[in-house]
Design a protein around this motif. Structure first.
Motif, PDB file in Angstrom:
ATOM      1  N   ARG A 285       7.015   5.060   9.326  1.00 26.14           N
ATOM      2  CA  ARG A 285       7.592   5.137   7.721  1.00 26.14           C
ATOM      3  C   ARG A 285       6.315   4.165   6.848  1.00 26.14           C
ATOM      4  NH1 ARG A 285      13.716   2.823   9.549  1.00 26.14           N
ATOM      5  NH2 ARG A 285      14.018   5.033  11.059  1.00 26.14           N
ATOM      6  N   GLU A 286       6.093   3.915   5.855  1.00 30.50           N
ATOM      7  CA  GLU A 286       5.818   3.195   5.062  1.00 30.50           C
ATOM      8  C   GLU A 286       6.735   2.165   4.784  1.00 30.50           C
ATOM      9  OE1 GLU A 286       4.249   5.198   0.775  1.00 30.50           O
ATOM     10  OE2 GLU A 286       5.708   6.895   1.950  1.00 30.50           O
TER      11      GLU A 286
ATOM     12  N   PRO B  68       4.043   0.295  -2.026  1.00 30.57           N
ATOM     13  CA  PRO B  68       3.847   0.338  -0.151  1.00 30.57           C
ATOM     14  C   PRO B  68       3.383  -0.294  -0.394  1.00 30.57           C
ATOM     15  CG  PRO B  68       3.619   2.755  -2.097  1.00 30.57           C
ATOM     16  CD  PRO B  68       4.497   1.688  -3.214  1.00 30.57           C
TER      17      PRO B  68
ATOM     18  N   ASP C  47      -0.339  -1.479   2.651  1.00 35.14           N
ATOM     19  CA  ASP C  47      -1.083  -1.074   3.613  1.00 35.14           C
ATOM     20  C   ASP C  47      -1.511  -2.465   4.562  1.00 35.14           C
ATOM     21  OD1 ASP C  47      -2.807   0.892   5.312  1.00 35.14           O
ATOM     22  OD2 ASP C  47      -4.317   0.710   3.712  1.00 35.14           O
TER      23      ASP C  47
END
Length: 378
Positions: free
Chosen positions: A45-46, A59, A61
């Motif tokens: 999942r993000e 989002p 990373d």
């Protein structure tokens, strides 16, 4: 820490770490917004973070972040977007730690508009901010630091600086007011997530509204405004003889055919400073040396006095939770200590006994693990 199942909530196994389930399967979590139940895991999942300026989720990373200390720190402020398997709710997000530290406890404040729910909750969290839970052997840290800081800046700080707060505006979806991780000081691990909801009285007062929140609630704090409920000189003349419609709607919507609801409740006579010269309110409101000592018999004595006081002054409709909930306590409290002419408290605020209802709820739900806890609310 022992754990009970206080209400109609789903199964939820303790998770092993931030955002991860146990060794065999991820934890099952029910989202308090959409009510869908799904495995709680960040795998596949993000992850998102909340921008404190725009208040938008963006989002993040983590692929290049290999330092375990930095990774753990970043995850503490990360969010998961709820997958909402039913696809019946707009996009919404939950803190990553929400489902990674054992079954979350969802507490809702119930009452008509302008009963003082927001002031009571702000005073509760303000007293926690001042270390009010430490005498009970509990620690409390924010689950979501940005949301906690927003609530602090918008509600707690203005209240403690003497500003009257606005009432809760109606919303279509329930949202966290604030969430804390509450645990024992002498226990390894972070503790248990405790989420607070201040739901608009306009929403809960309508049939067919608020079900999403209610089905996810583990405990309820019913807030009574003495000026709207009691038959006393100088108080509201146009009062309902039947009680608070929000109370009855909430309890009716929770009914599943059982004789008593297994959801702990606390009834709080807020704004008790309006009654500070009346017995037995005067005795309880200024009772000293009780903070930090969980005493089931003392809670039972206060509950008895509050019940008798409301009954005697023709506010029997506001006692409905005592007849419908298996475990229920009753309390006198004041979030401010006085009135606010011109929307300002000229002498500042002096919260009185605002933590006692919350402590009772924590005892009835197993968050406060104490030998006296089993007798609270019975």
């Amino acid at each position: 820490m022992s754990e009970t199942t206080p209400g109609p909530t789903p199964e939820h196994e303790p998770a092993g770490g931030p955002g991860e389930g146990g060794a065999d399967a991820p934890a099952q979590v029910r989202c308090p917004v959409c009510l869908d139940c799904y495995p709680w895991s960040r795998s596949g999942r993000e992850l998102f973070e909340l921008d404190p300026e725009s208040l938008e989720y963006r989002p993040i990373d983590l692929s290049g972040l290999h330092d375990p200390v930095k990774l753990e720190q970043r995850l503490r402020s990360a969010f998961l977007r709820c997958p909402n398997p039913s696809q019946d709710t707009p996009p919404h997000y939950l803190p990553l730690l929400y489902g990674g530290l054992g079954r979350p406890l969802v507490i809702g404040l119930v009452g008509a508009t302008r009963t003082g729910k927001t002031h009571l909750l702000a005073a509760m969290l303000g007293e926690i901010e001042k270390g009010g839970l430490q005498p009970y052997g509990l620690t409390a840290v924010p689950l979501d630091q940005i949301r906690h800081r927003m609530f602090y800046d918008d509600y707690i700080r203005p209240l403690y600086h003497g500003t009257e707060l606005a009432y809760t505006a109606p919303t279509e979806l329930p949202q966290f007011v604030d969430a804390l991780i509450i645990g024992r000081q002498d226990e390894a691990g972070l503790g248990r997530p405790v989420a607070f909801f201040d739901v608009s009285g306009d929403l809960l007062g309508k049939v067919g509204q608020g079900e999403r929140f209610l089905a996810a609630a583990d405990a309820l704090i019913f807030v009574v405004d003495p000026e709207q409920s009691l038959r006393l000189p100088g108080f509201k003349t146009e009062r309902s003889e039947l009680g608070d419609l929000a109370f009855s709607n909430v309890l009716d919507q929770l009914y599943r055919g059982e004789s008593l609801l297994d959801i702990p409740a606390a009834i709080v006579v807020a704004k008790s400073d309006r009654l500070r010269f009346m017995p037995p309110v005067d005795r309880w409101l200024y009772l000293e040396n009780t903070q930090g000592r969980l005493d089931a018999e003392l809670i039972r004595m206060e509950s008895r006095d509050v019940y008798a006081f409301l009954y005697r002054h023709d506010a029997r409709g506001w006692l409905l939770p005592t007849a419908r909930c298996r475990r229920c306590t009753l309390h006198f409290a004041s979030a401010t200590g006085g009135r606010a002419p011109g929307r300002r408290f000229p002498r500042g605020v002096r919260p009185r006994r605002v933590l006692e209802p919350l402590v009772a709820v924590l005892a009835m739900t197993g968050v406060l693990d104490h030998p006296e806890a089993a007798g609270v609310g019975r």
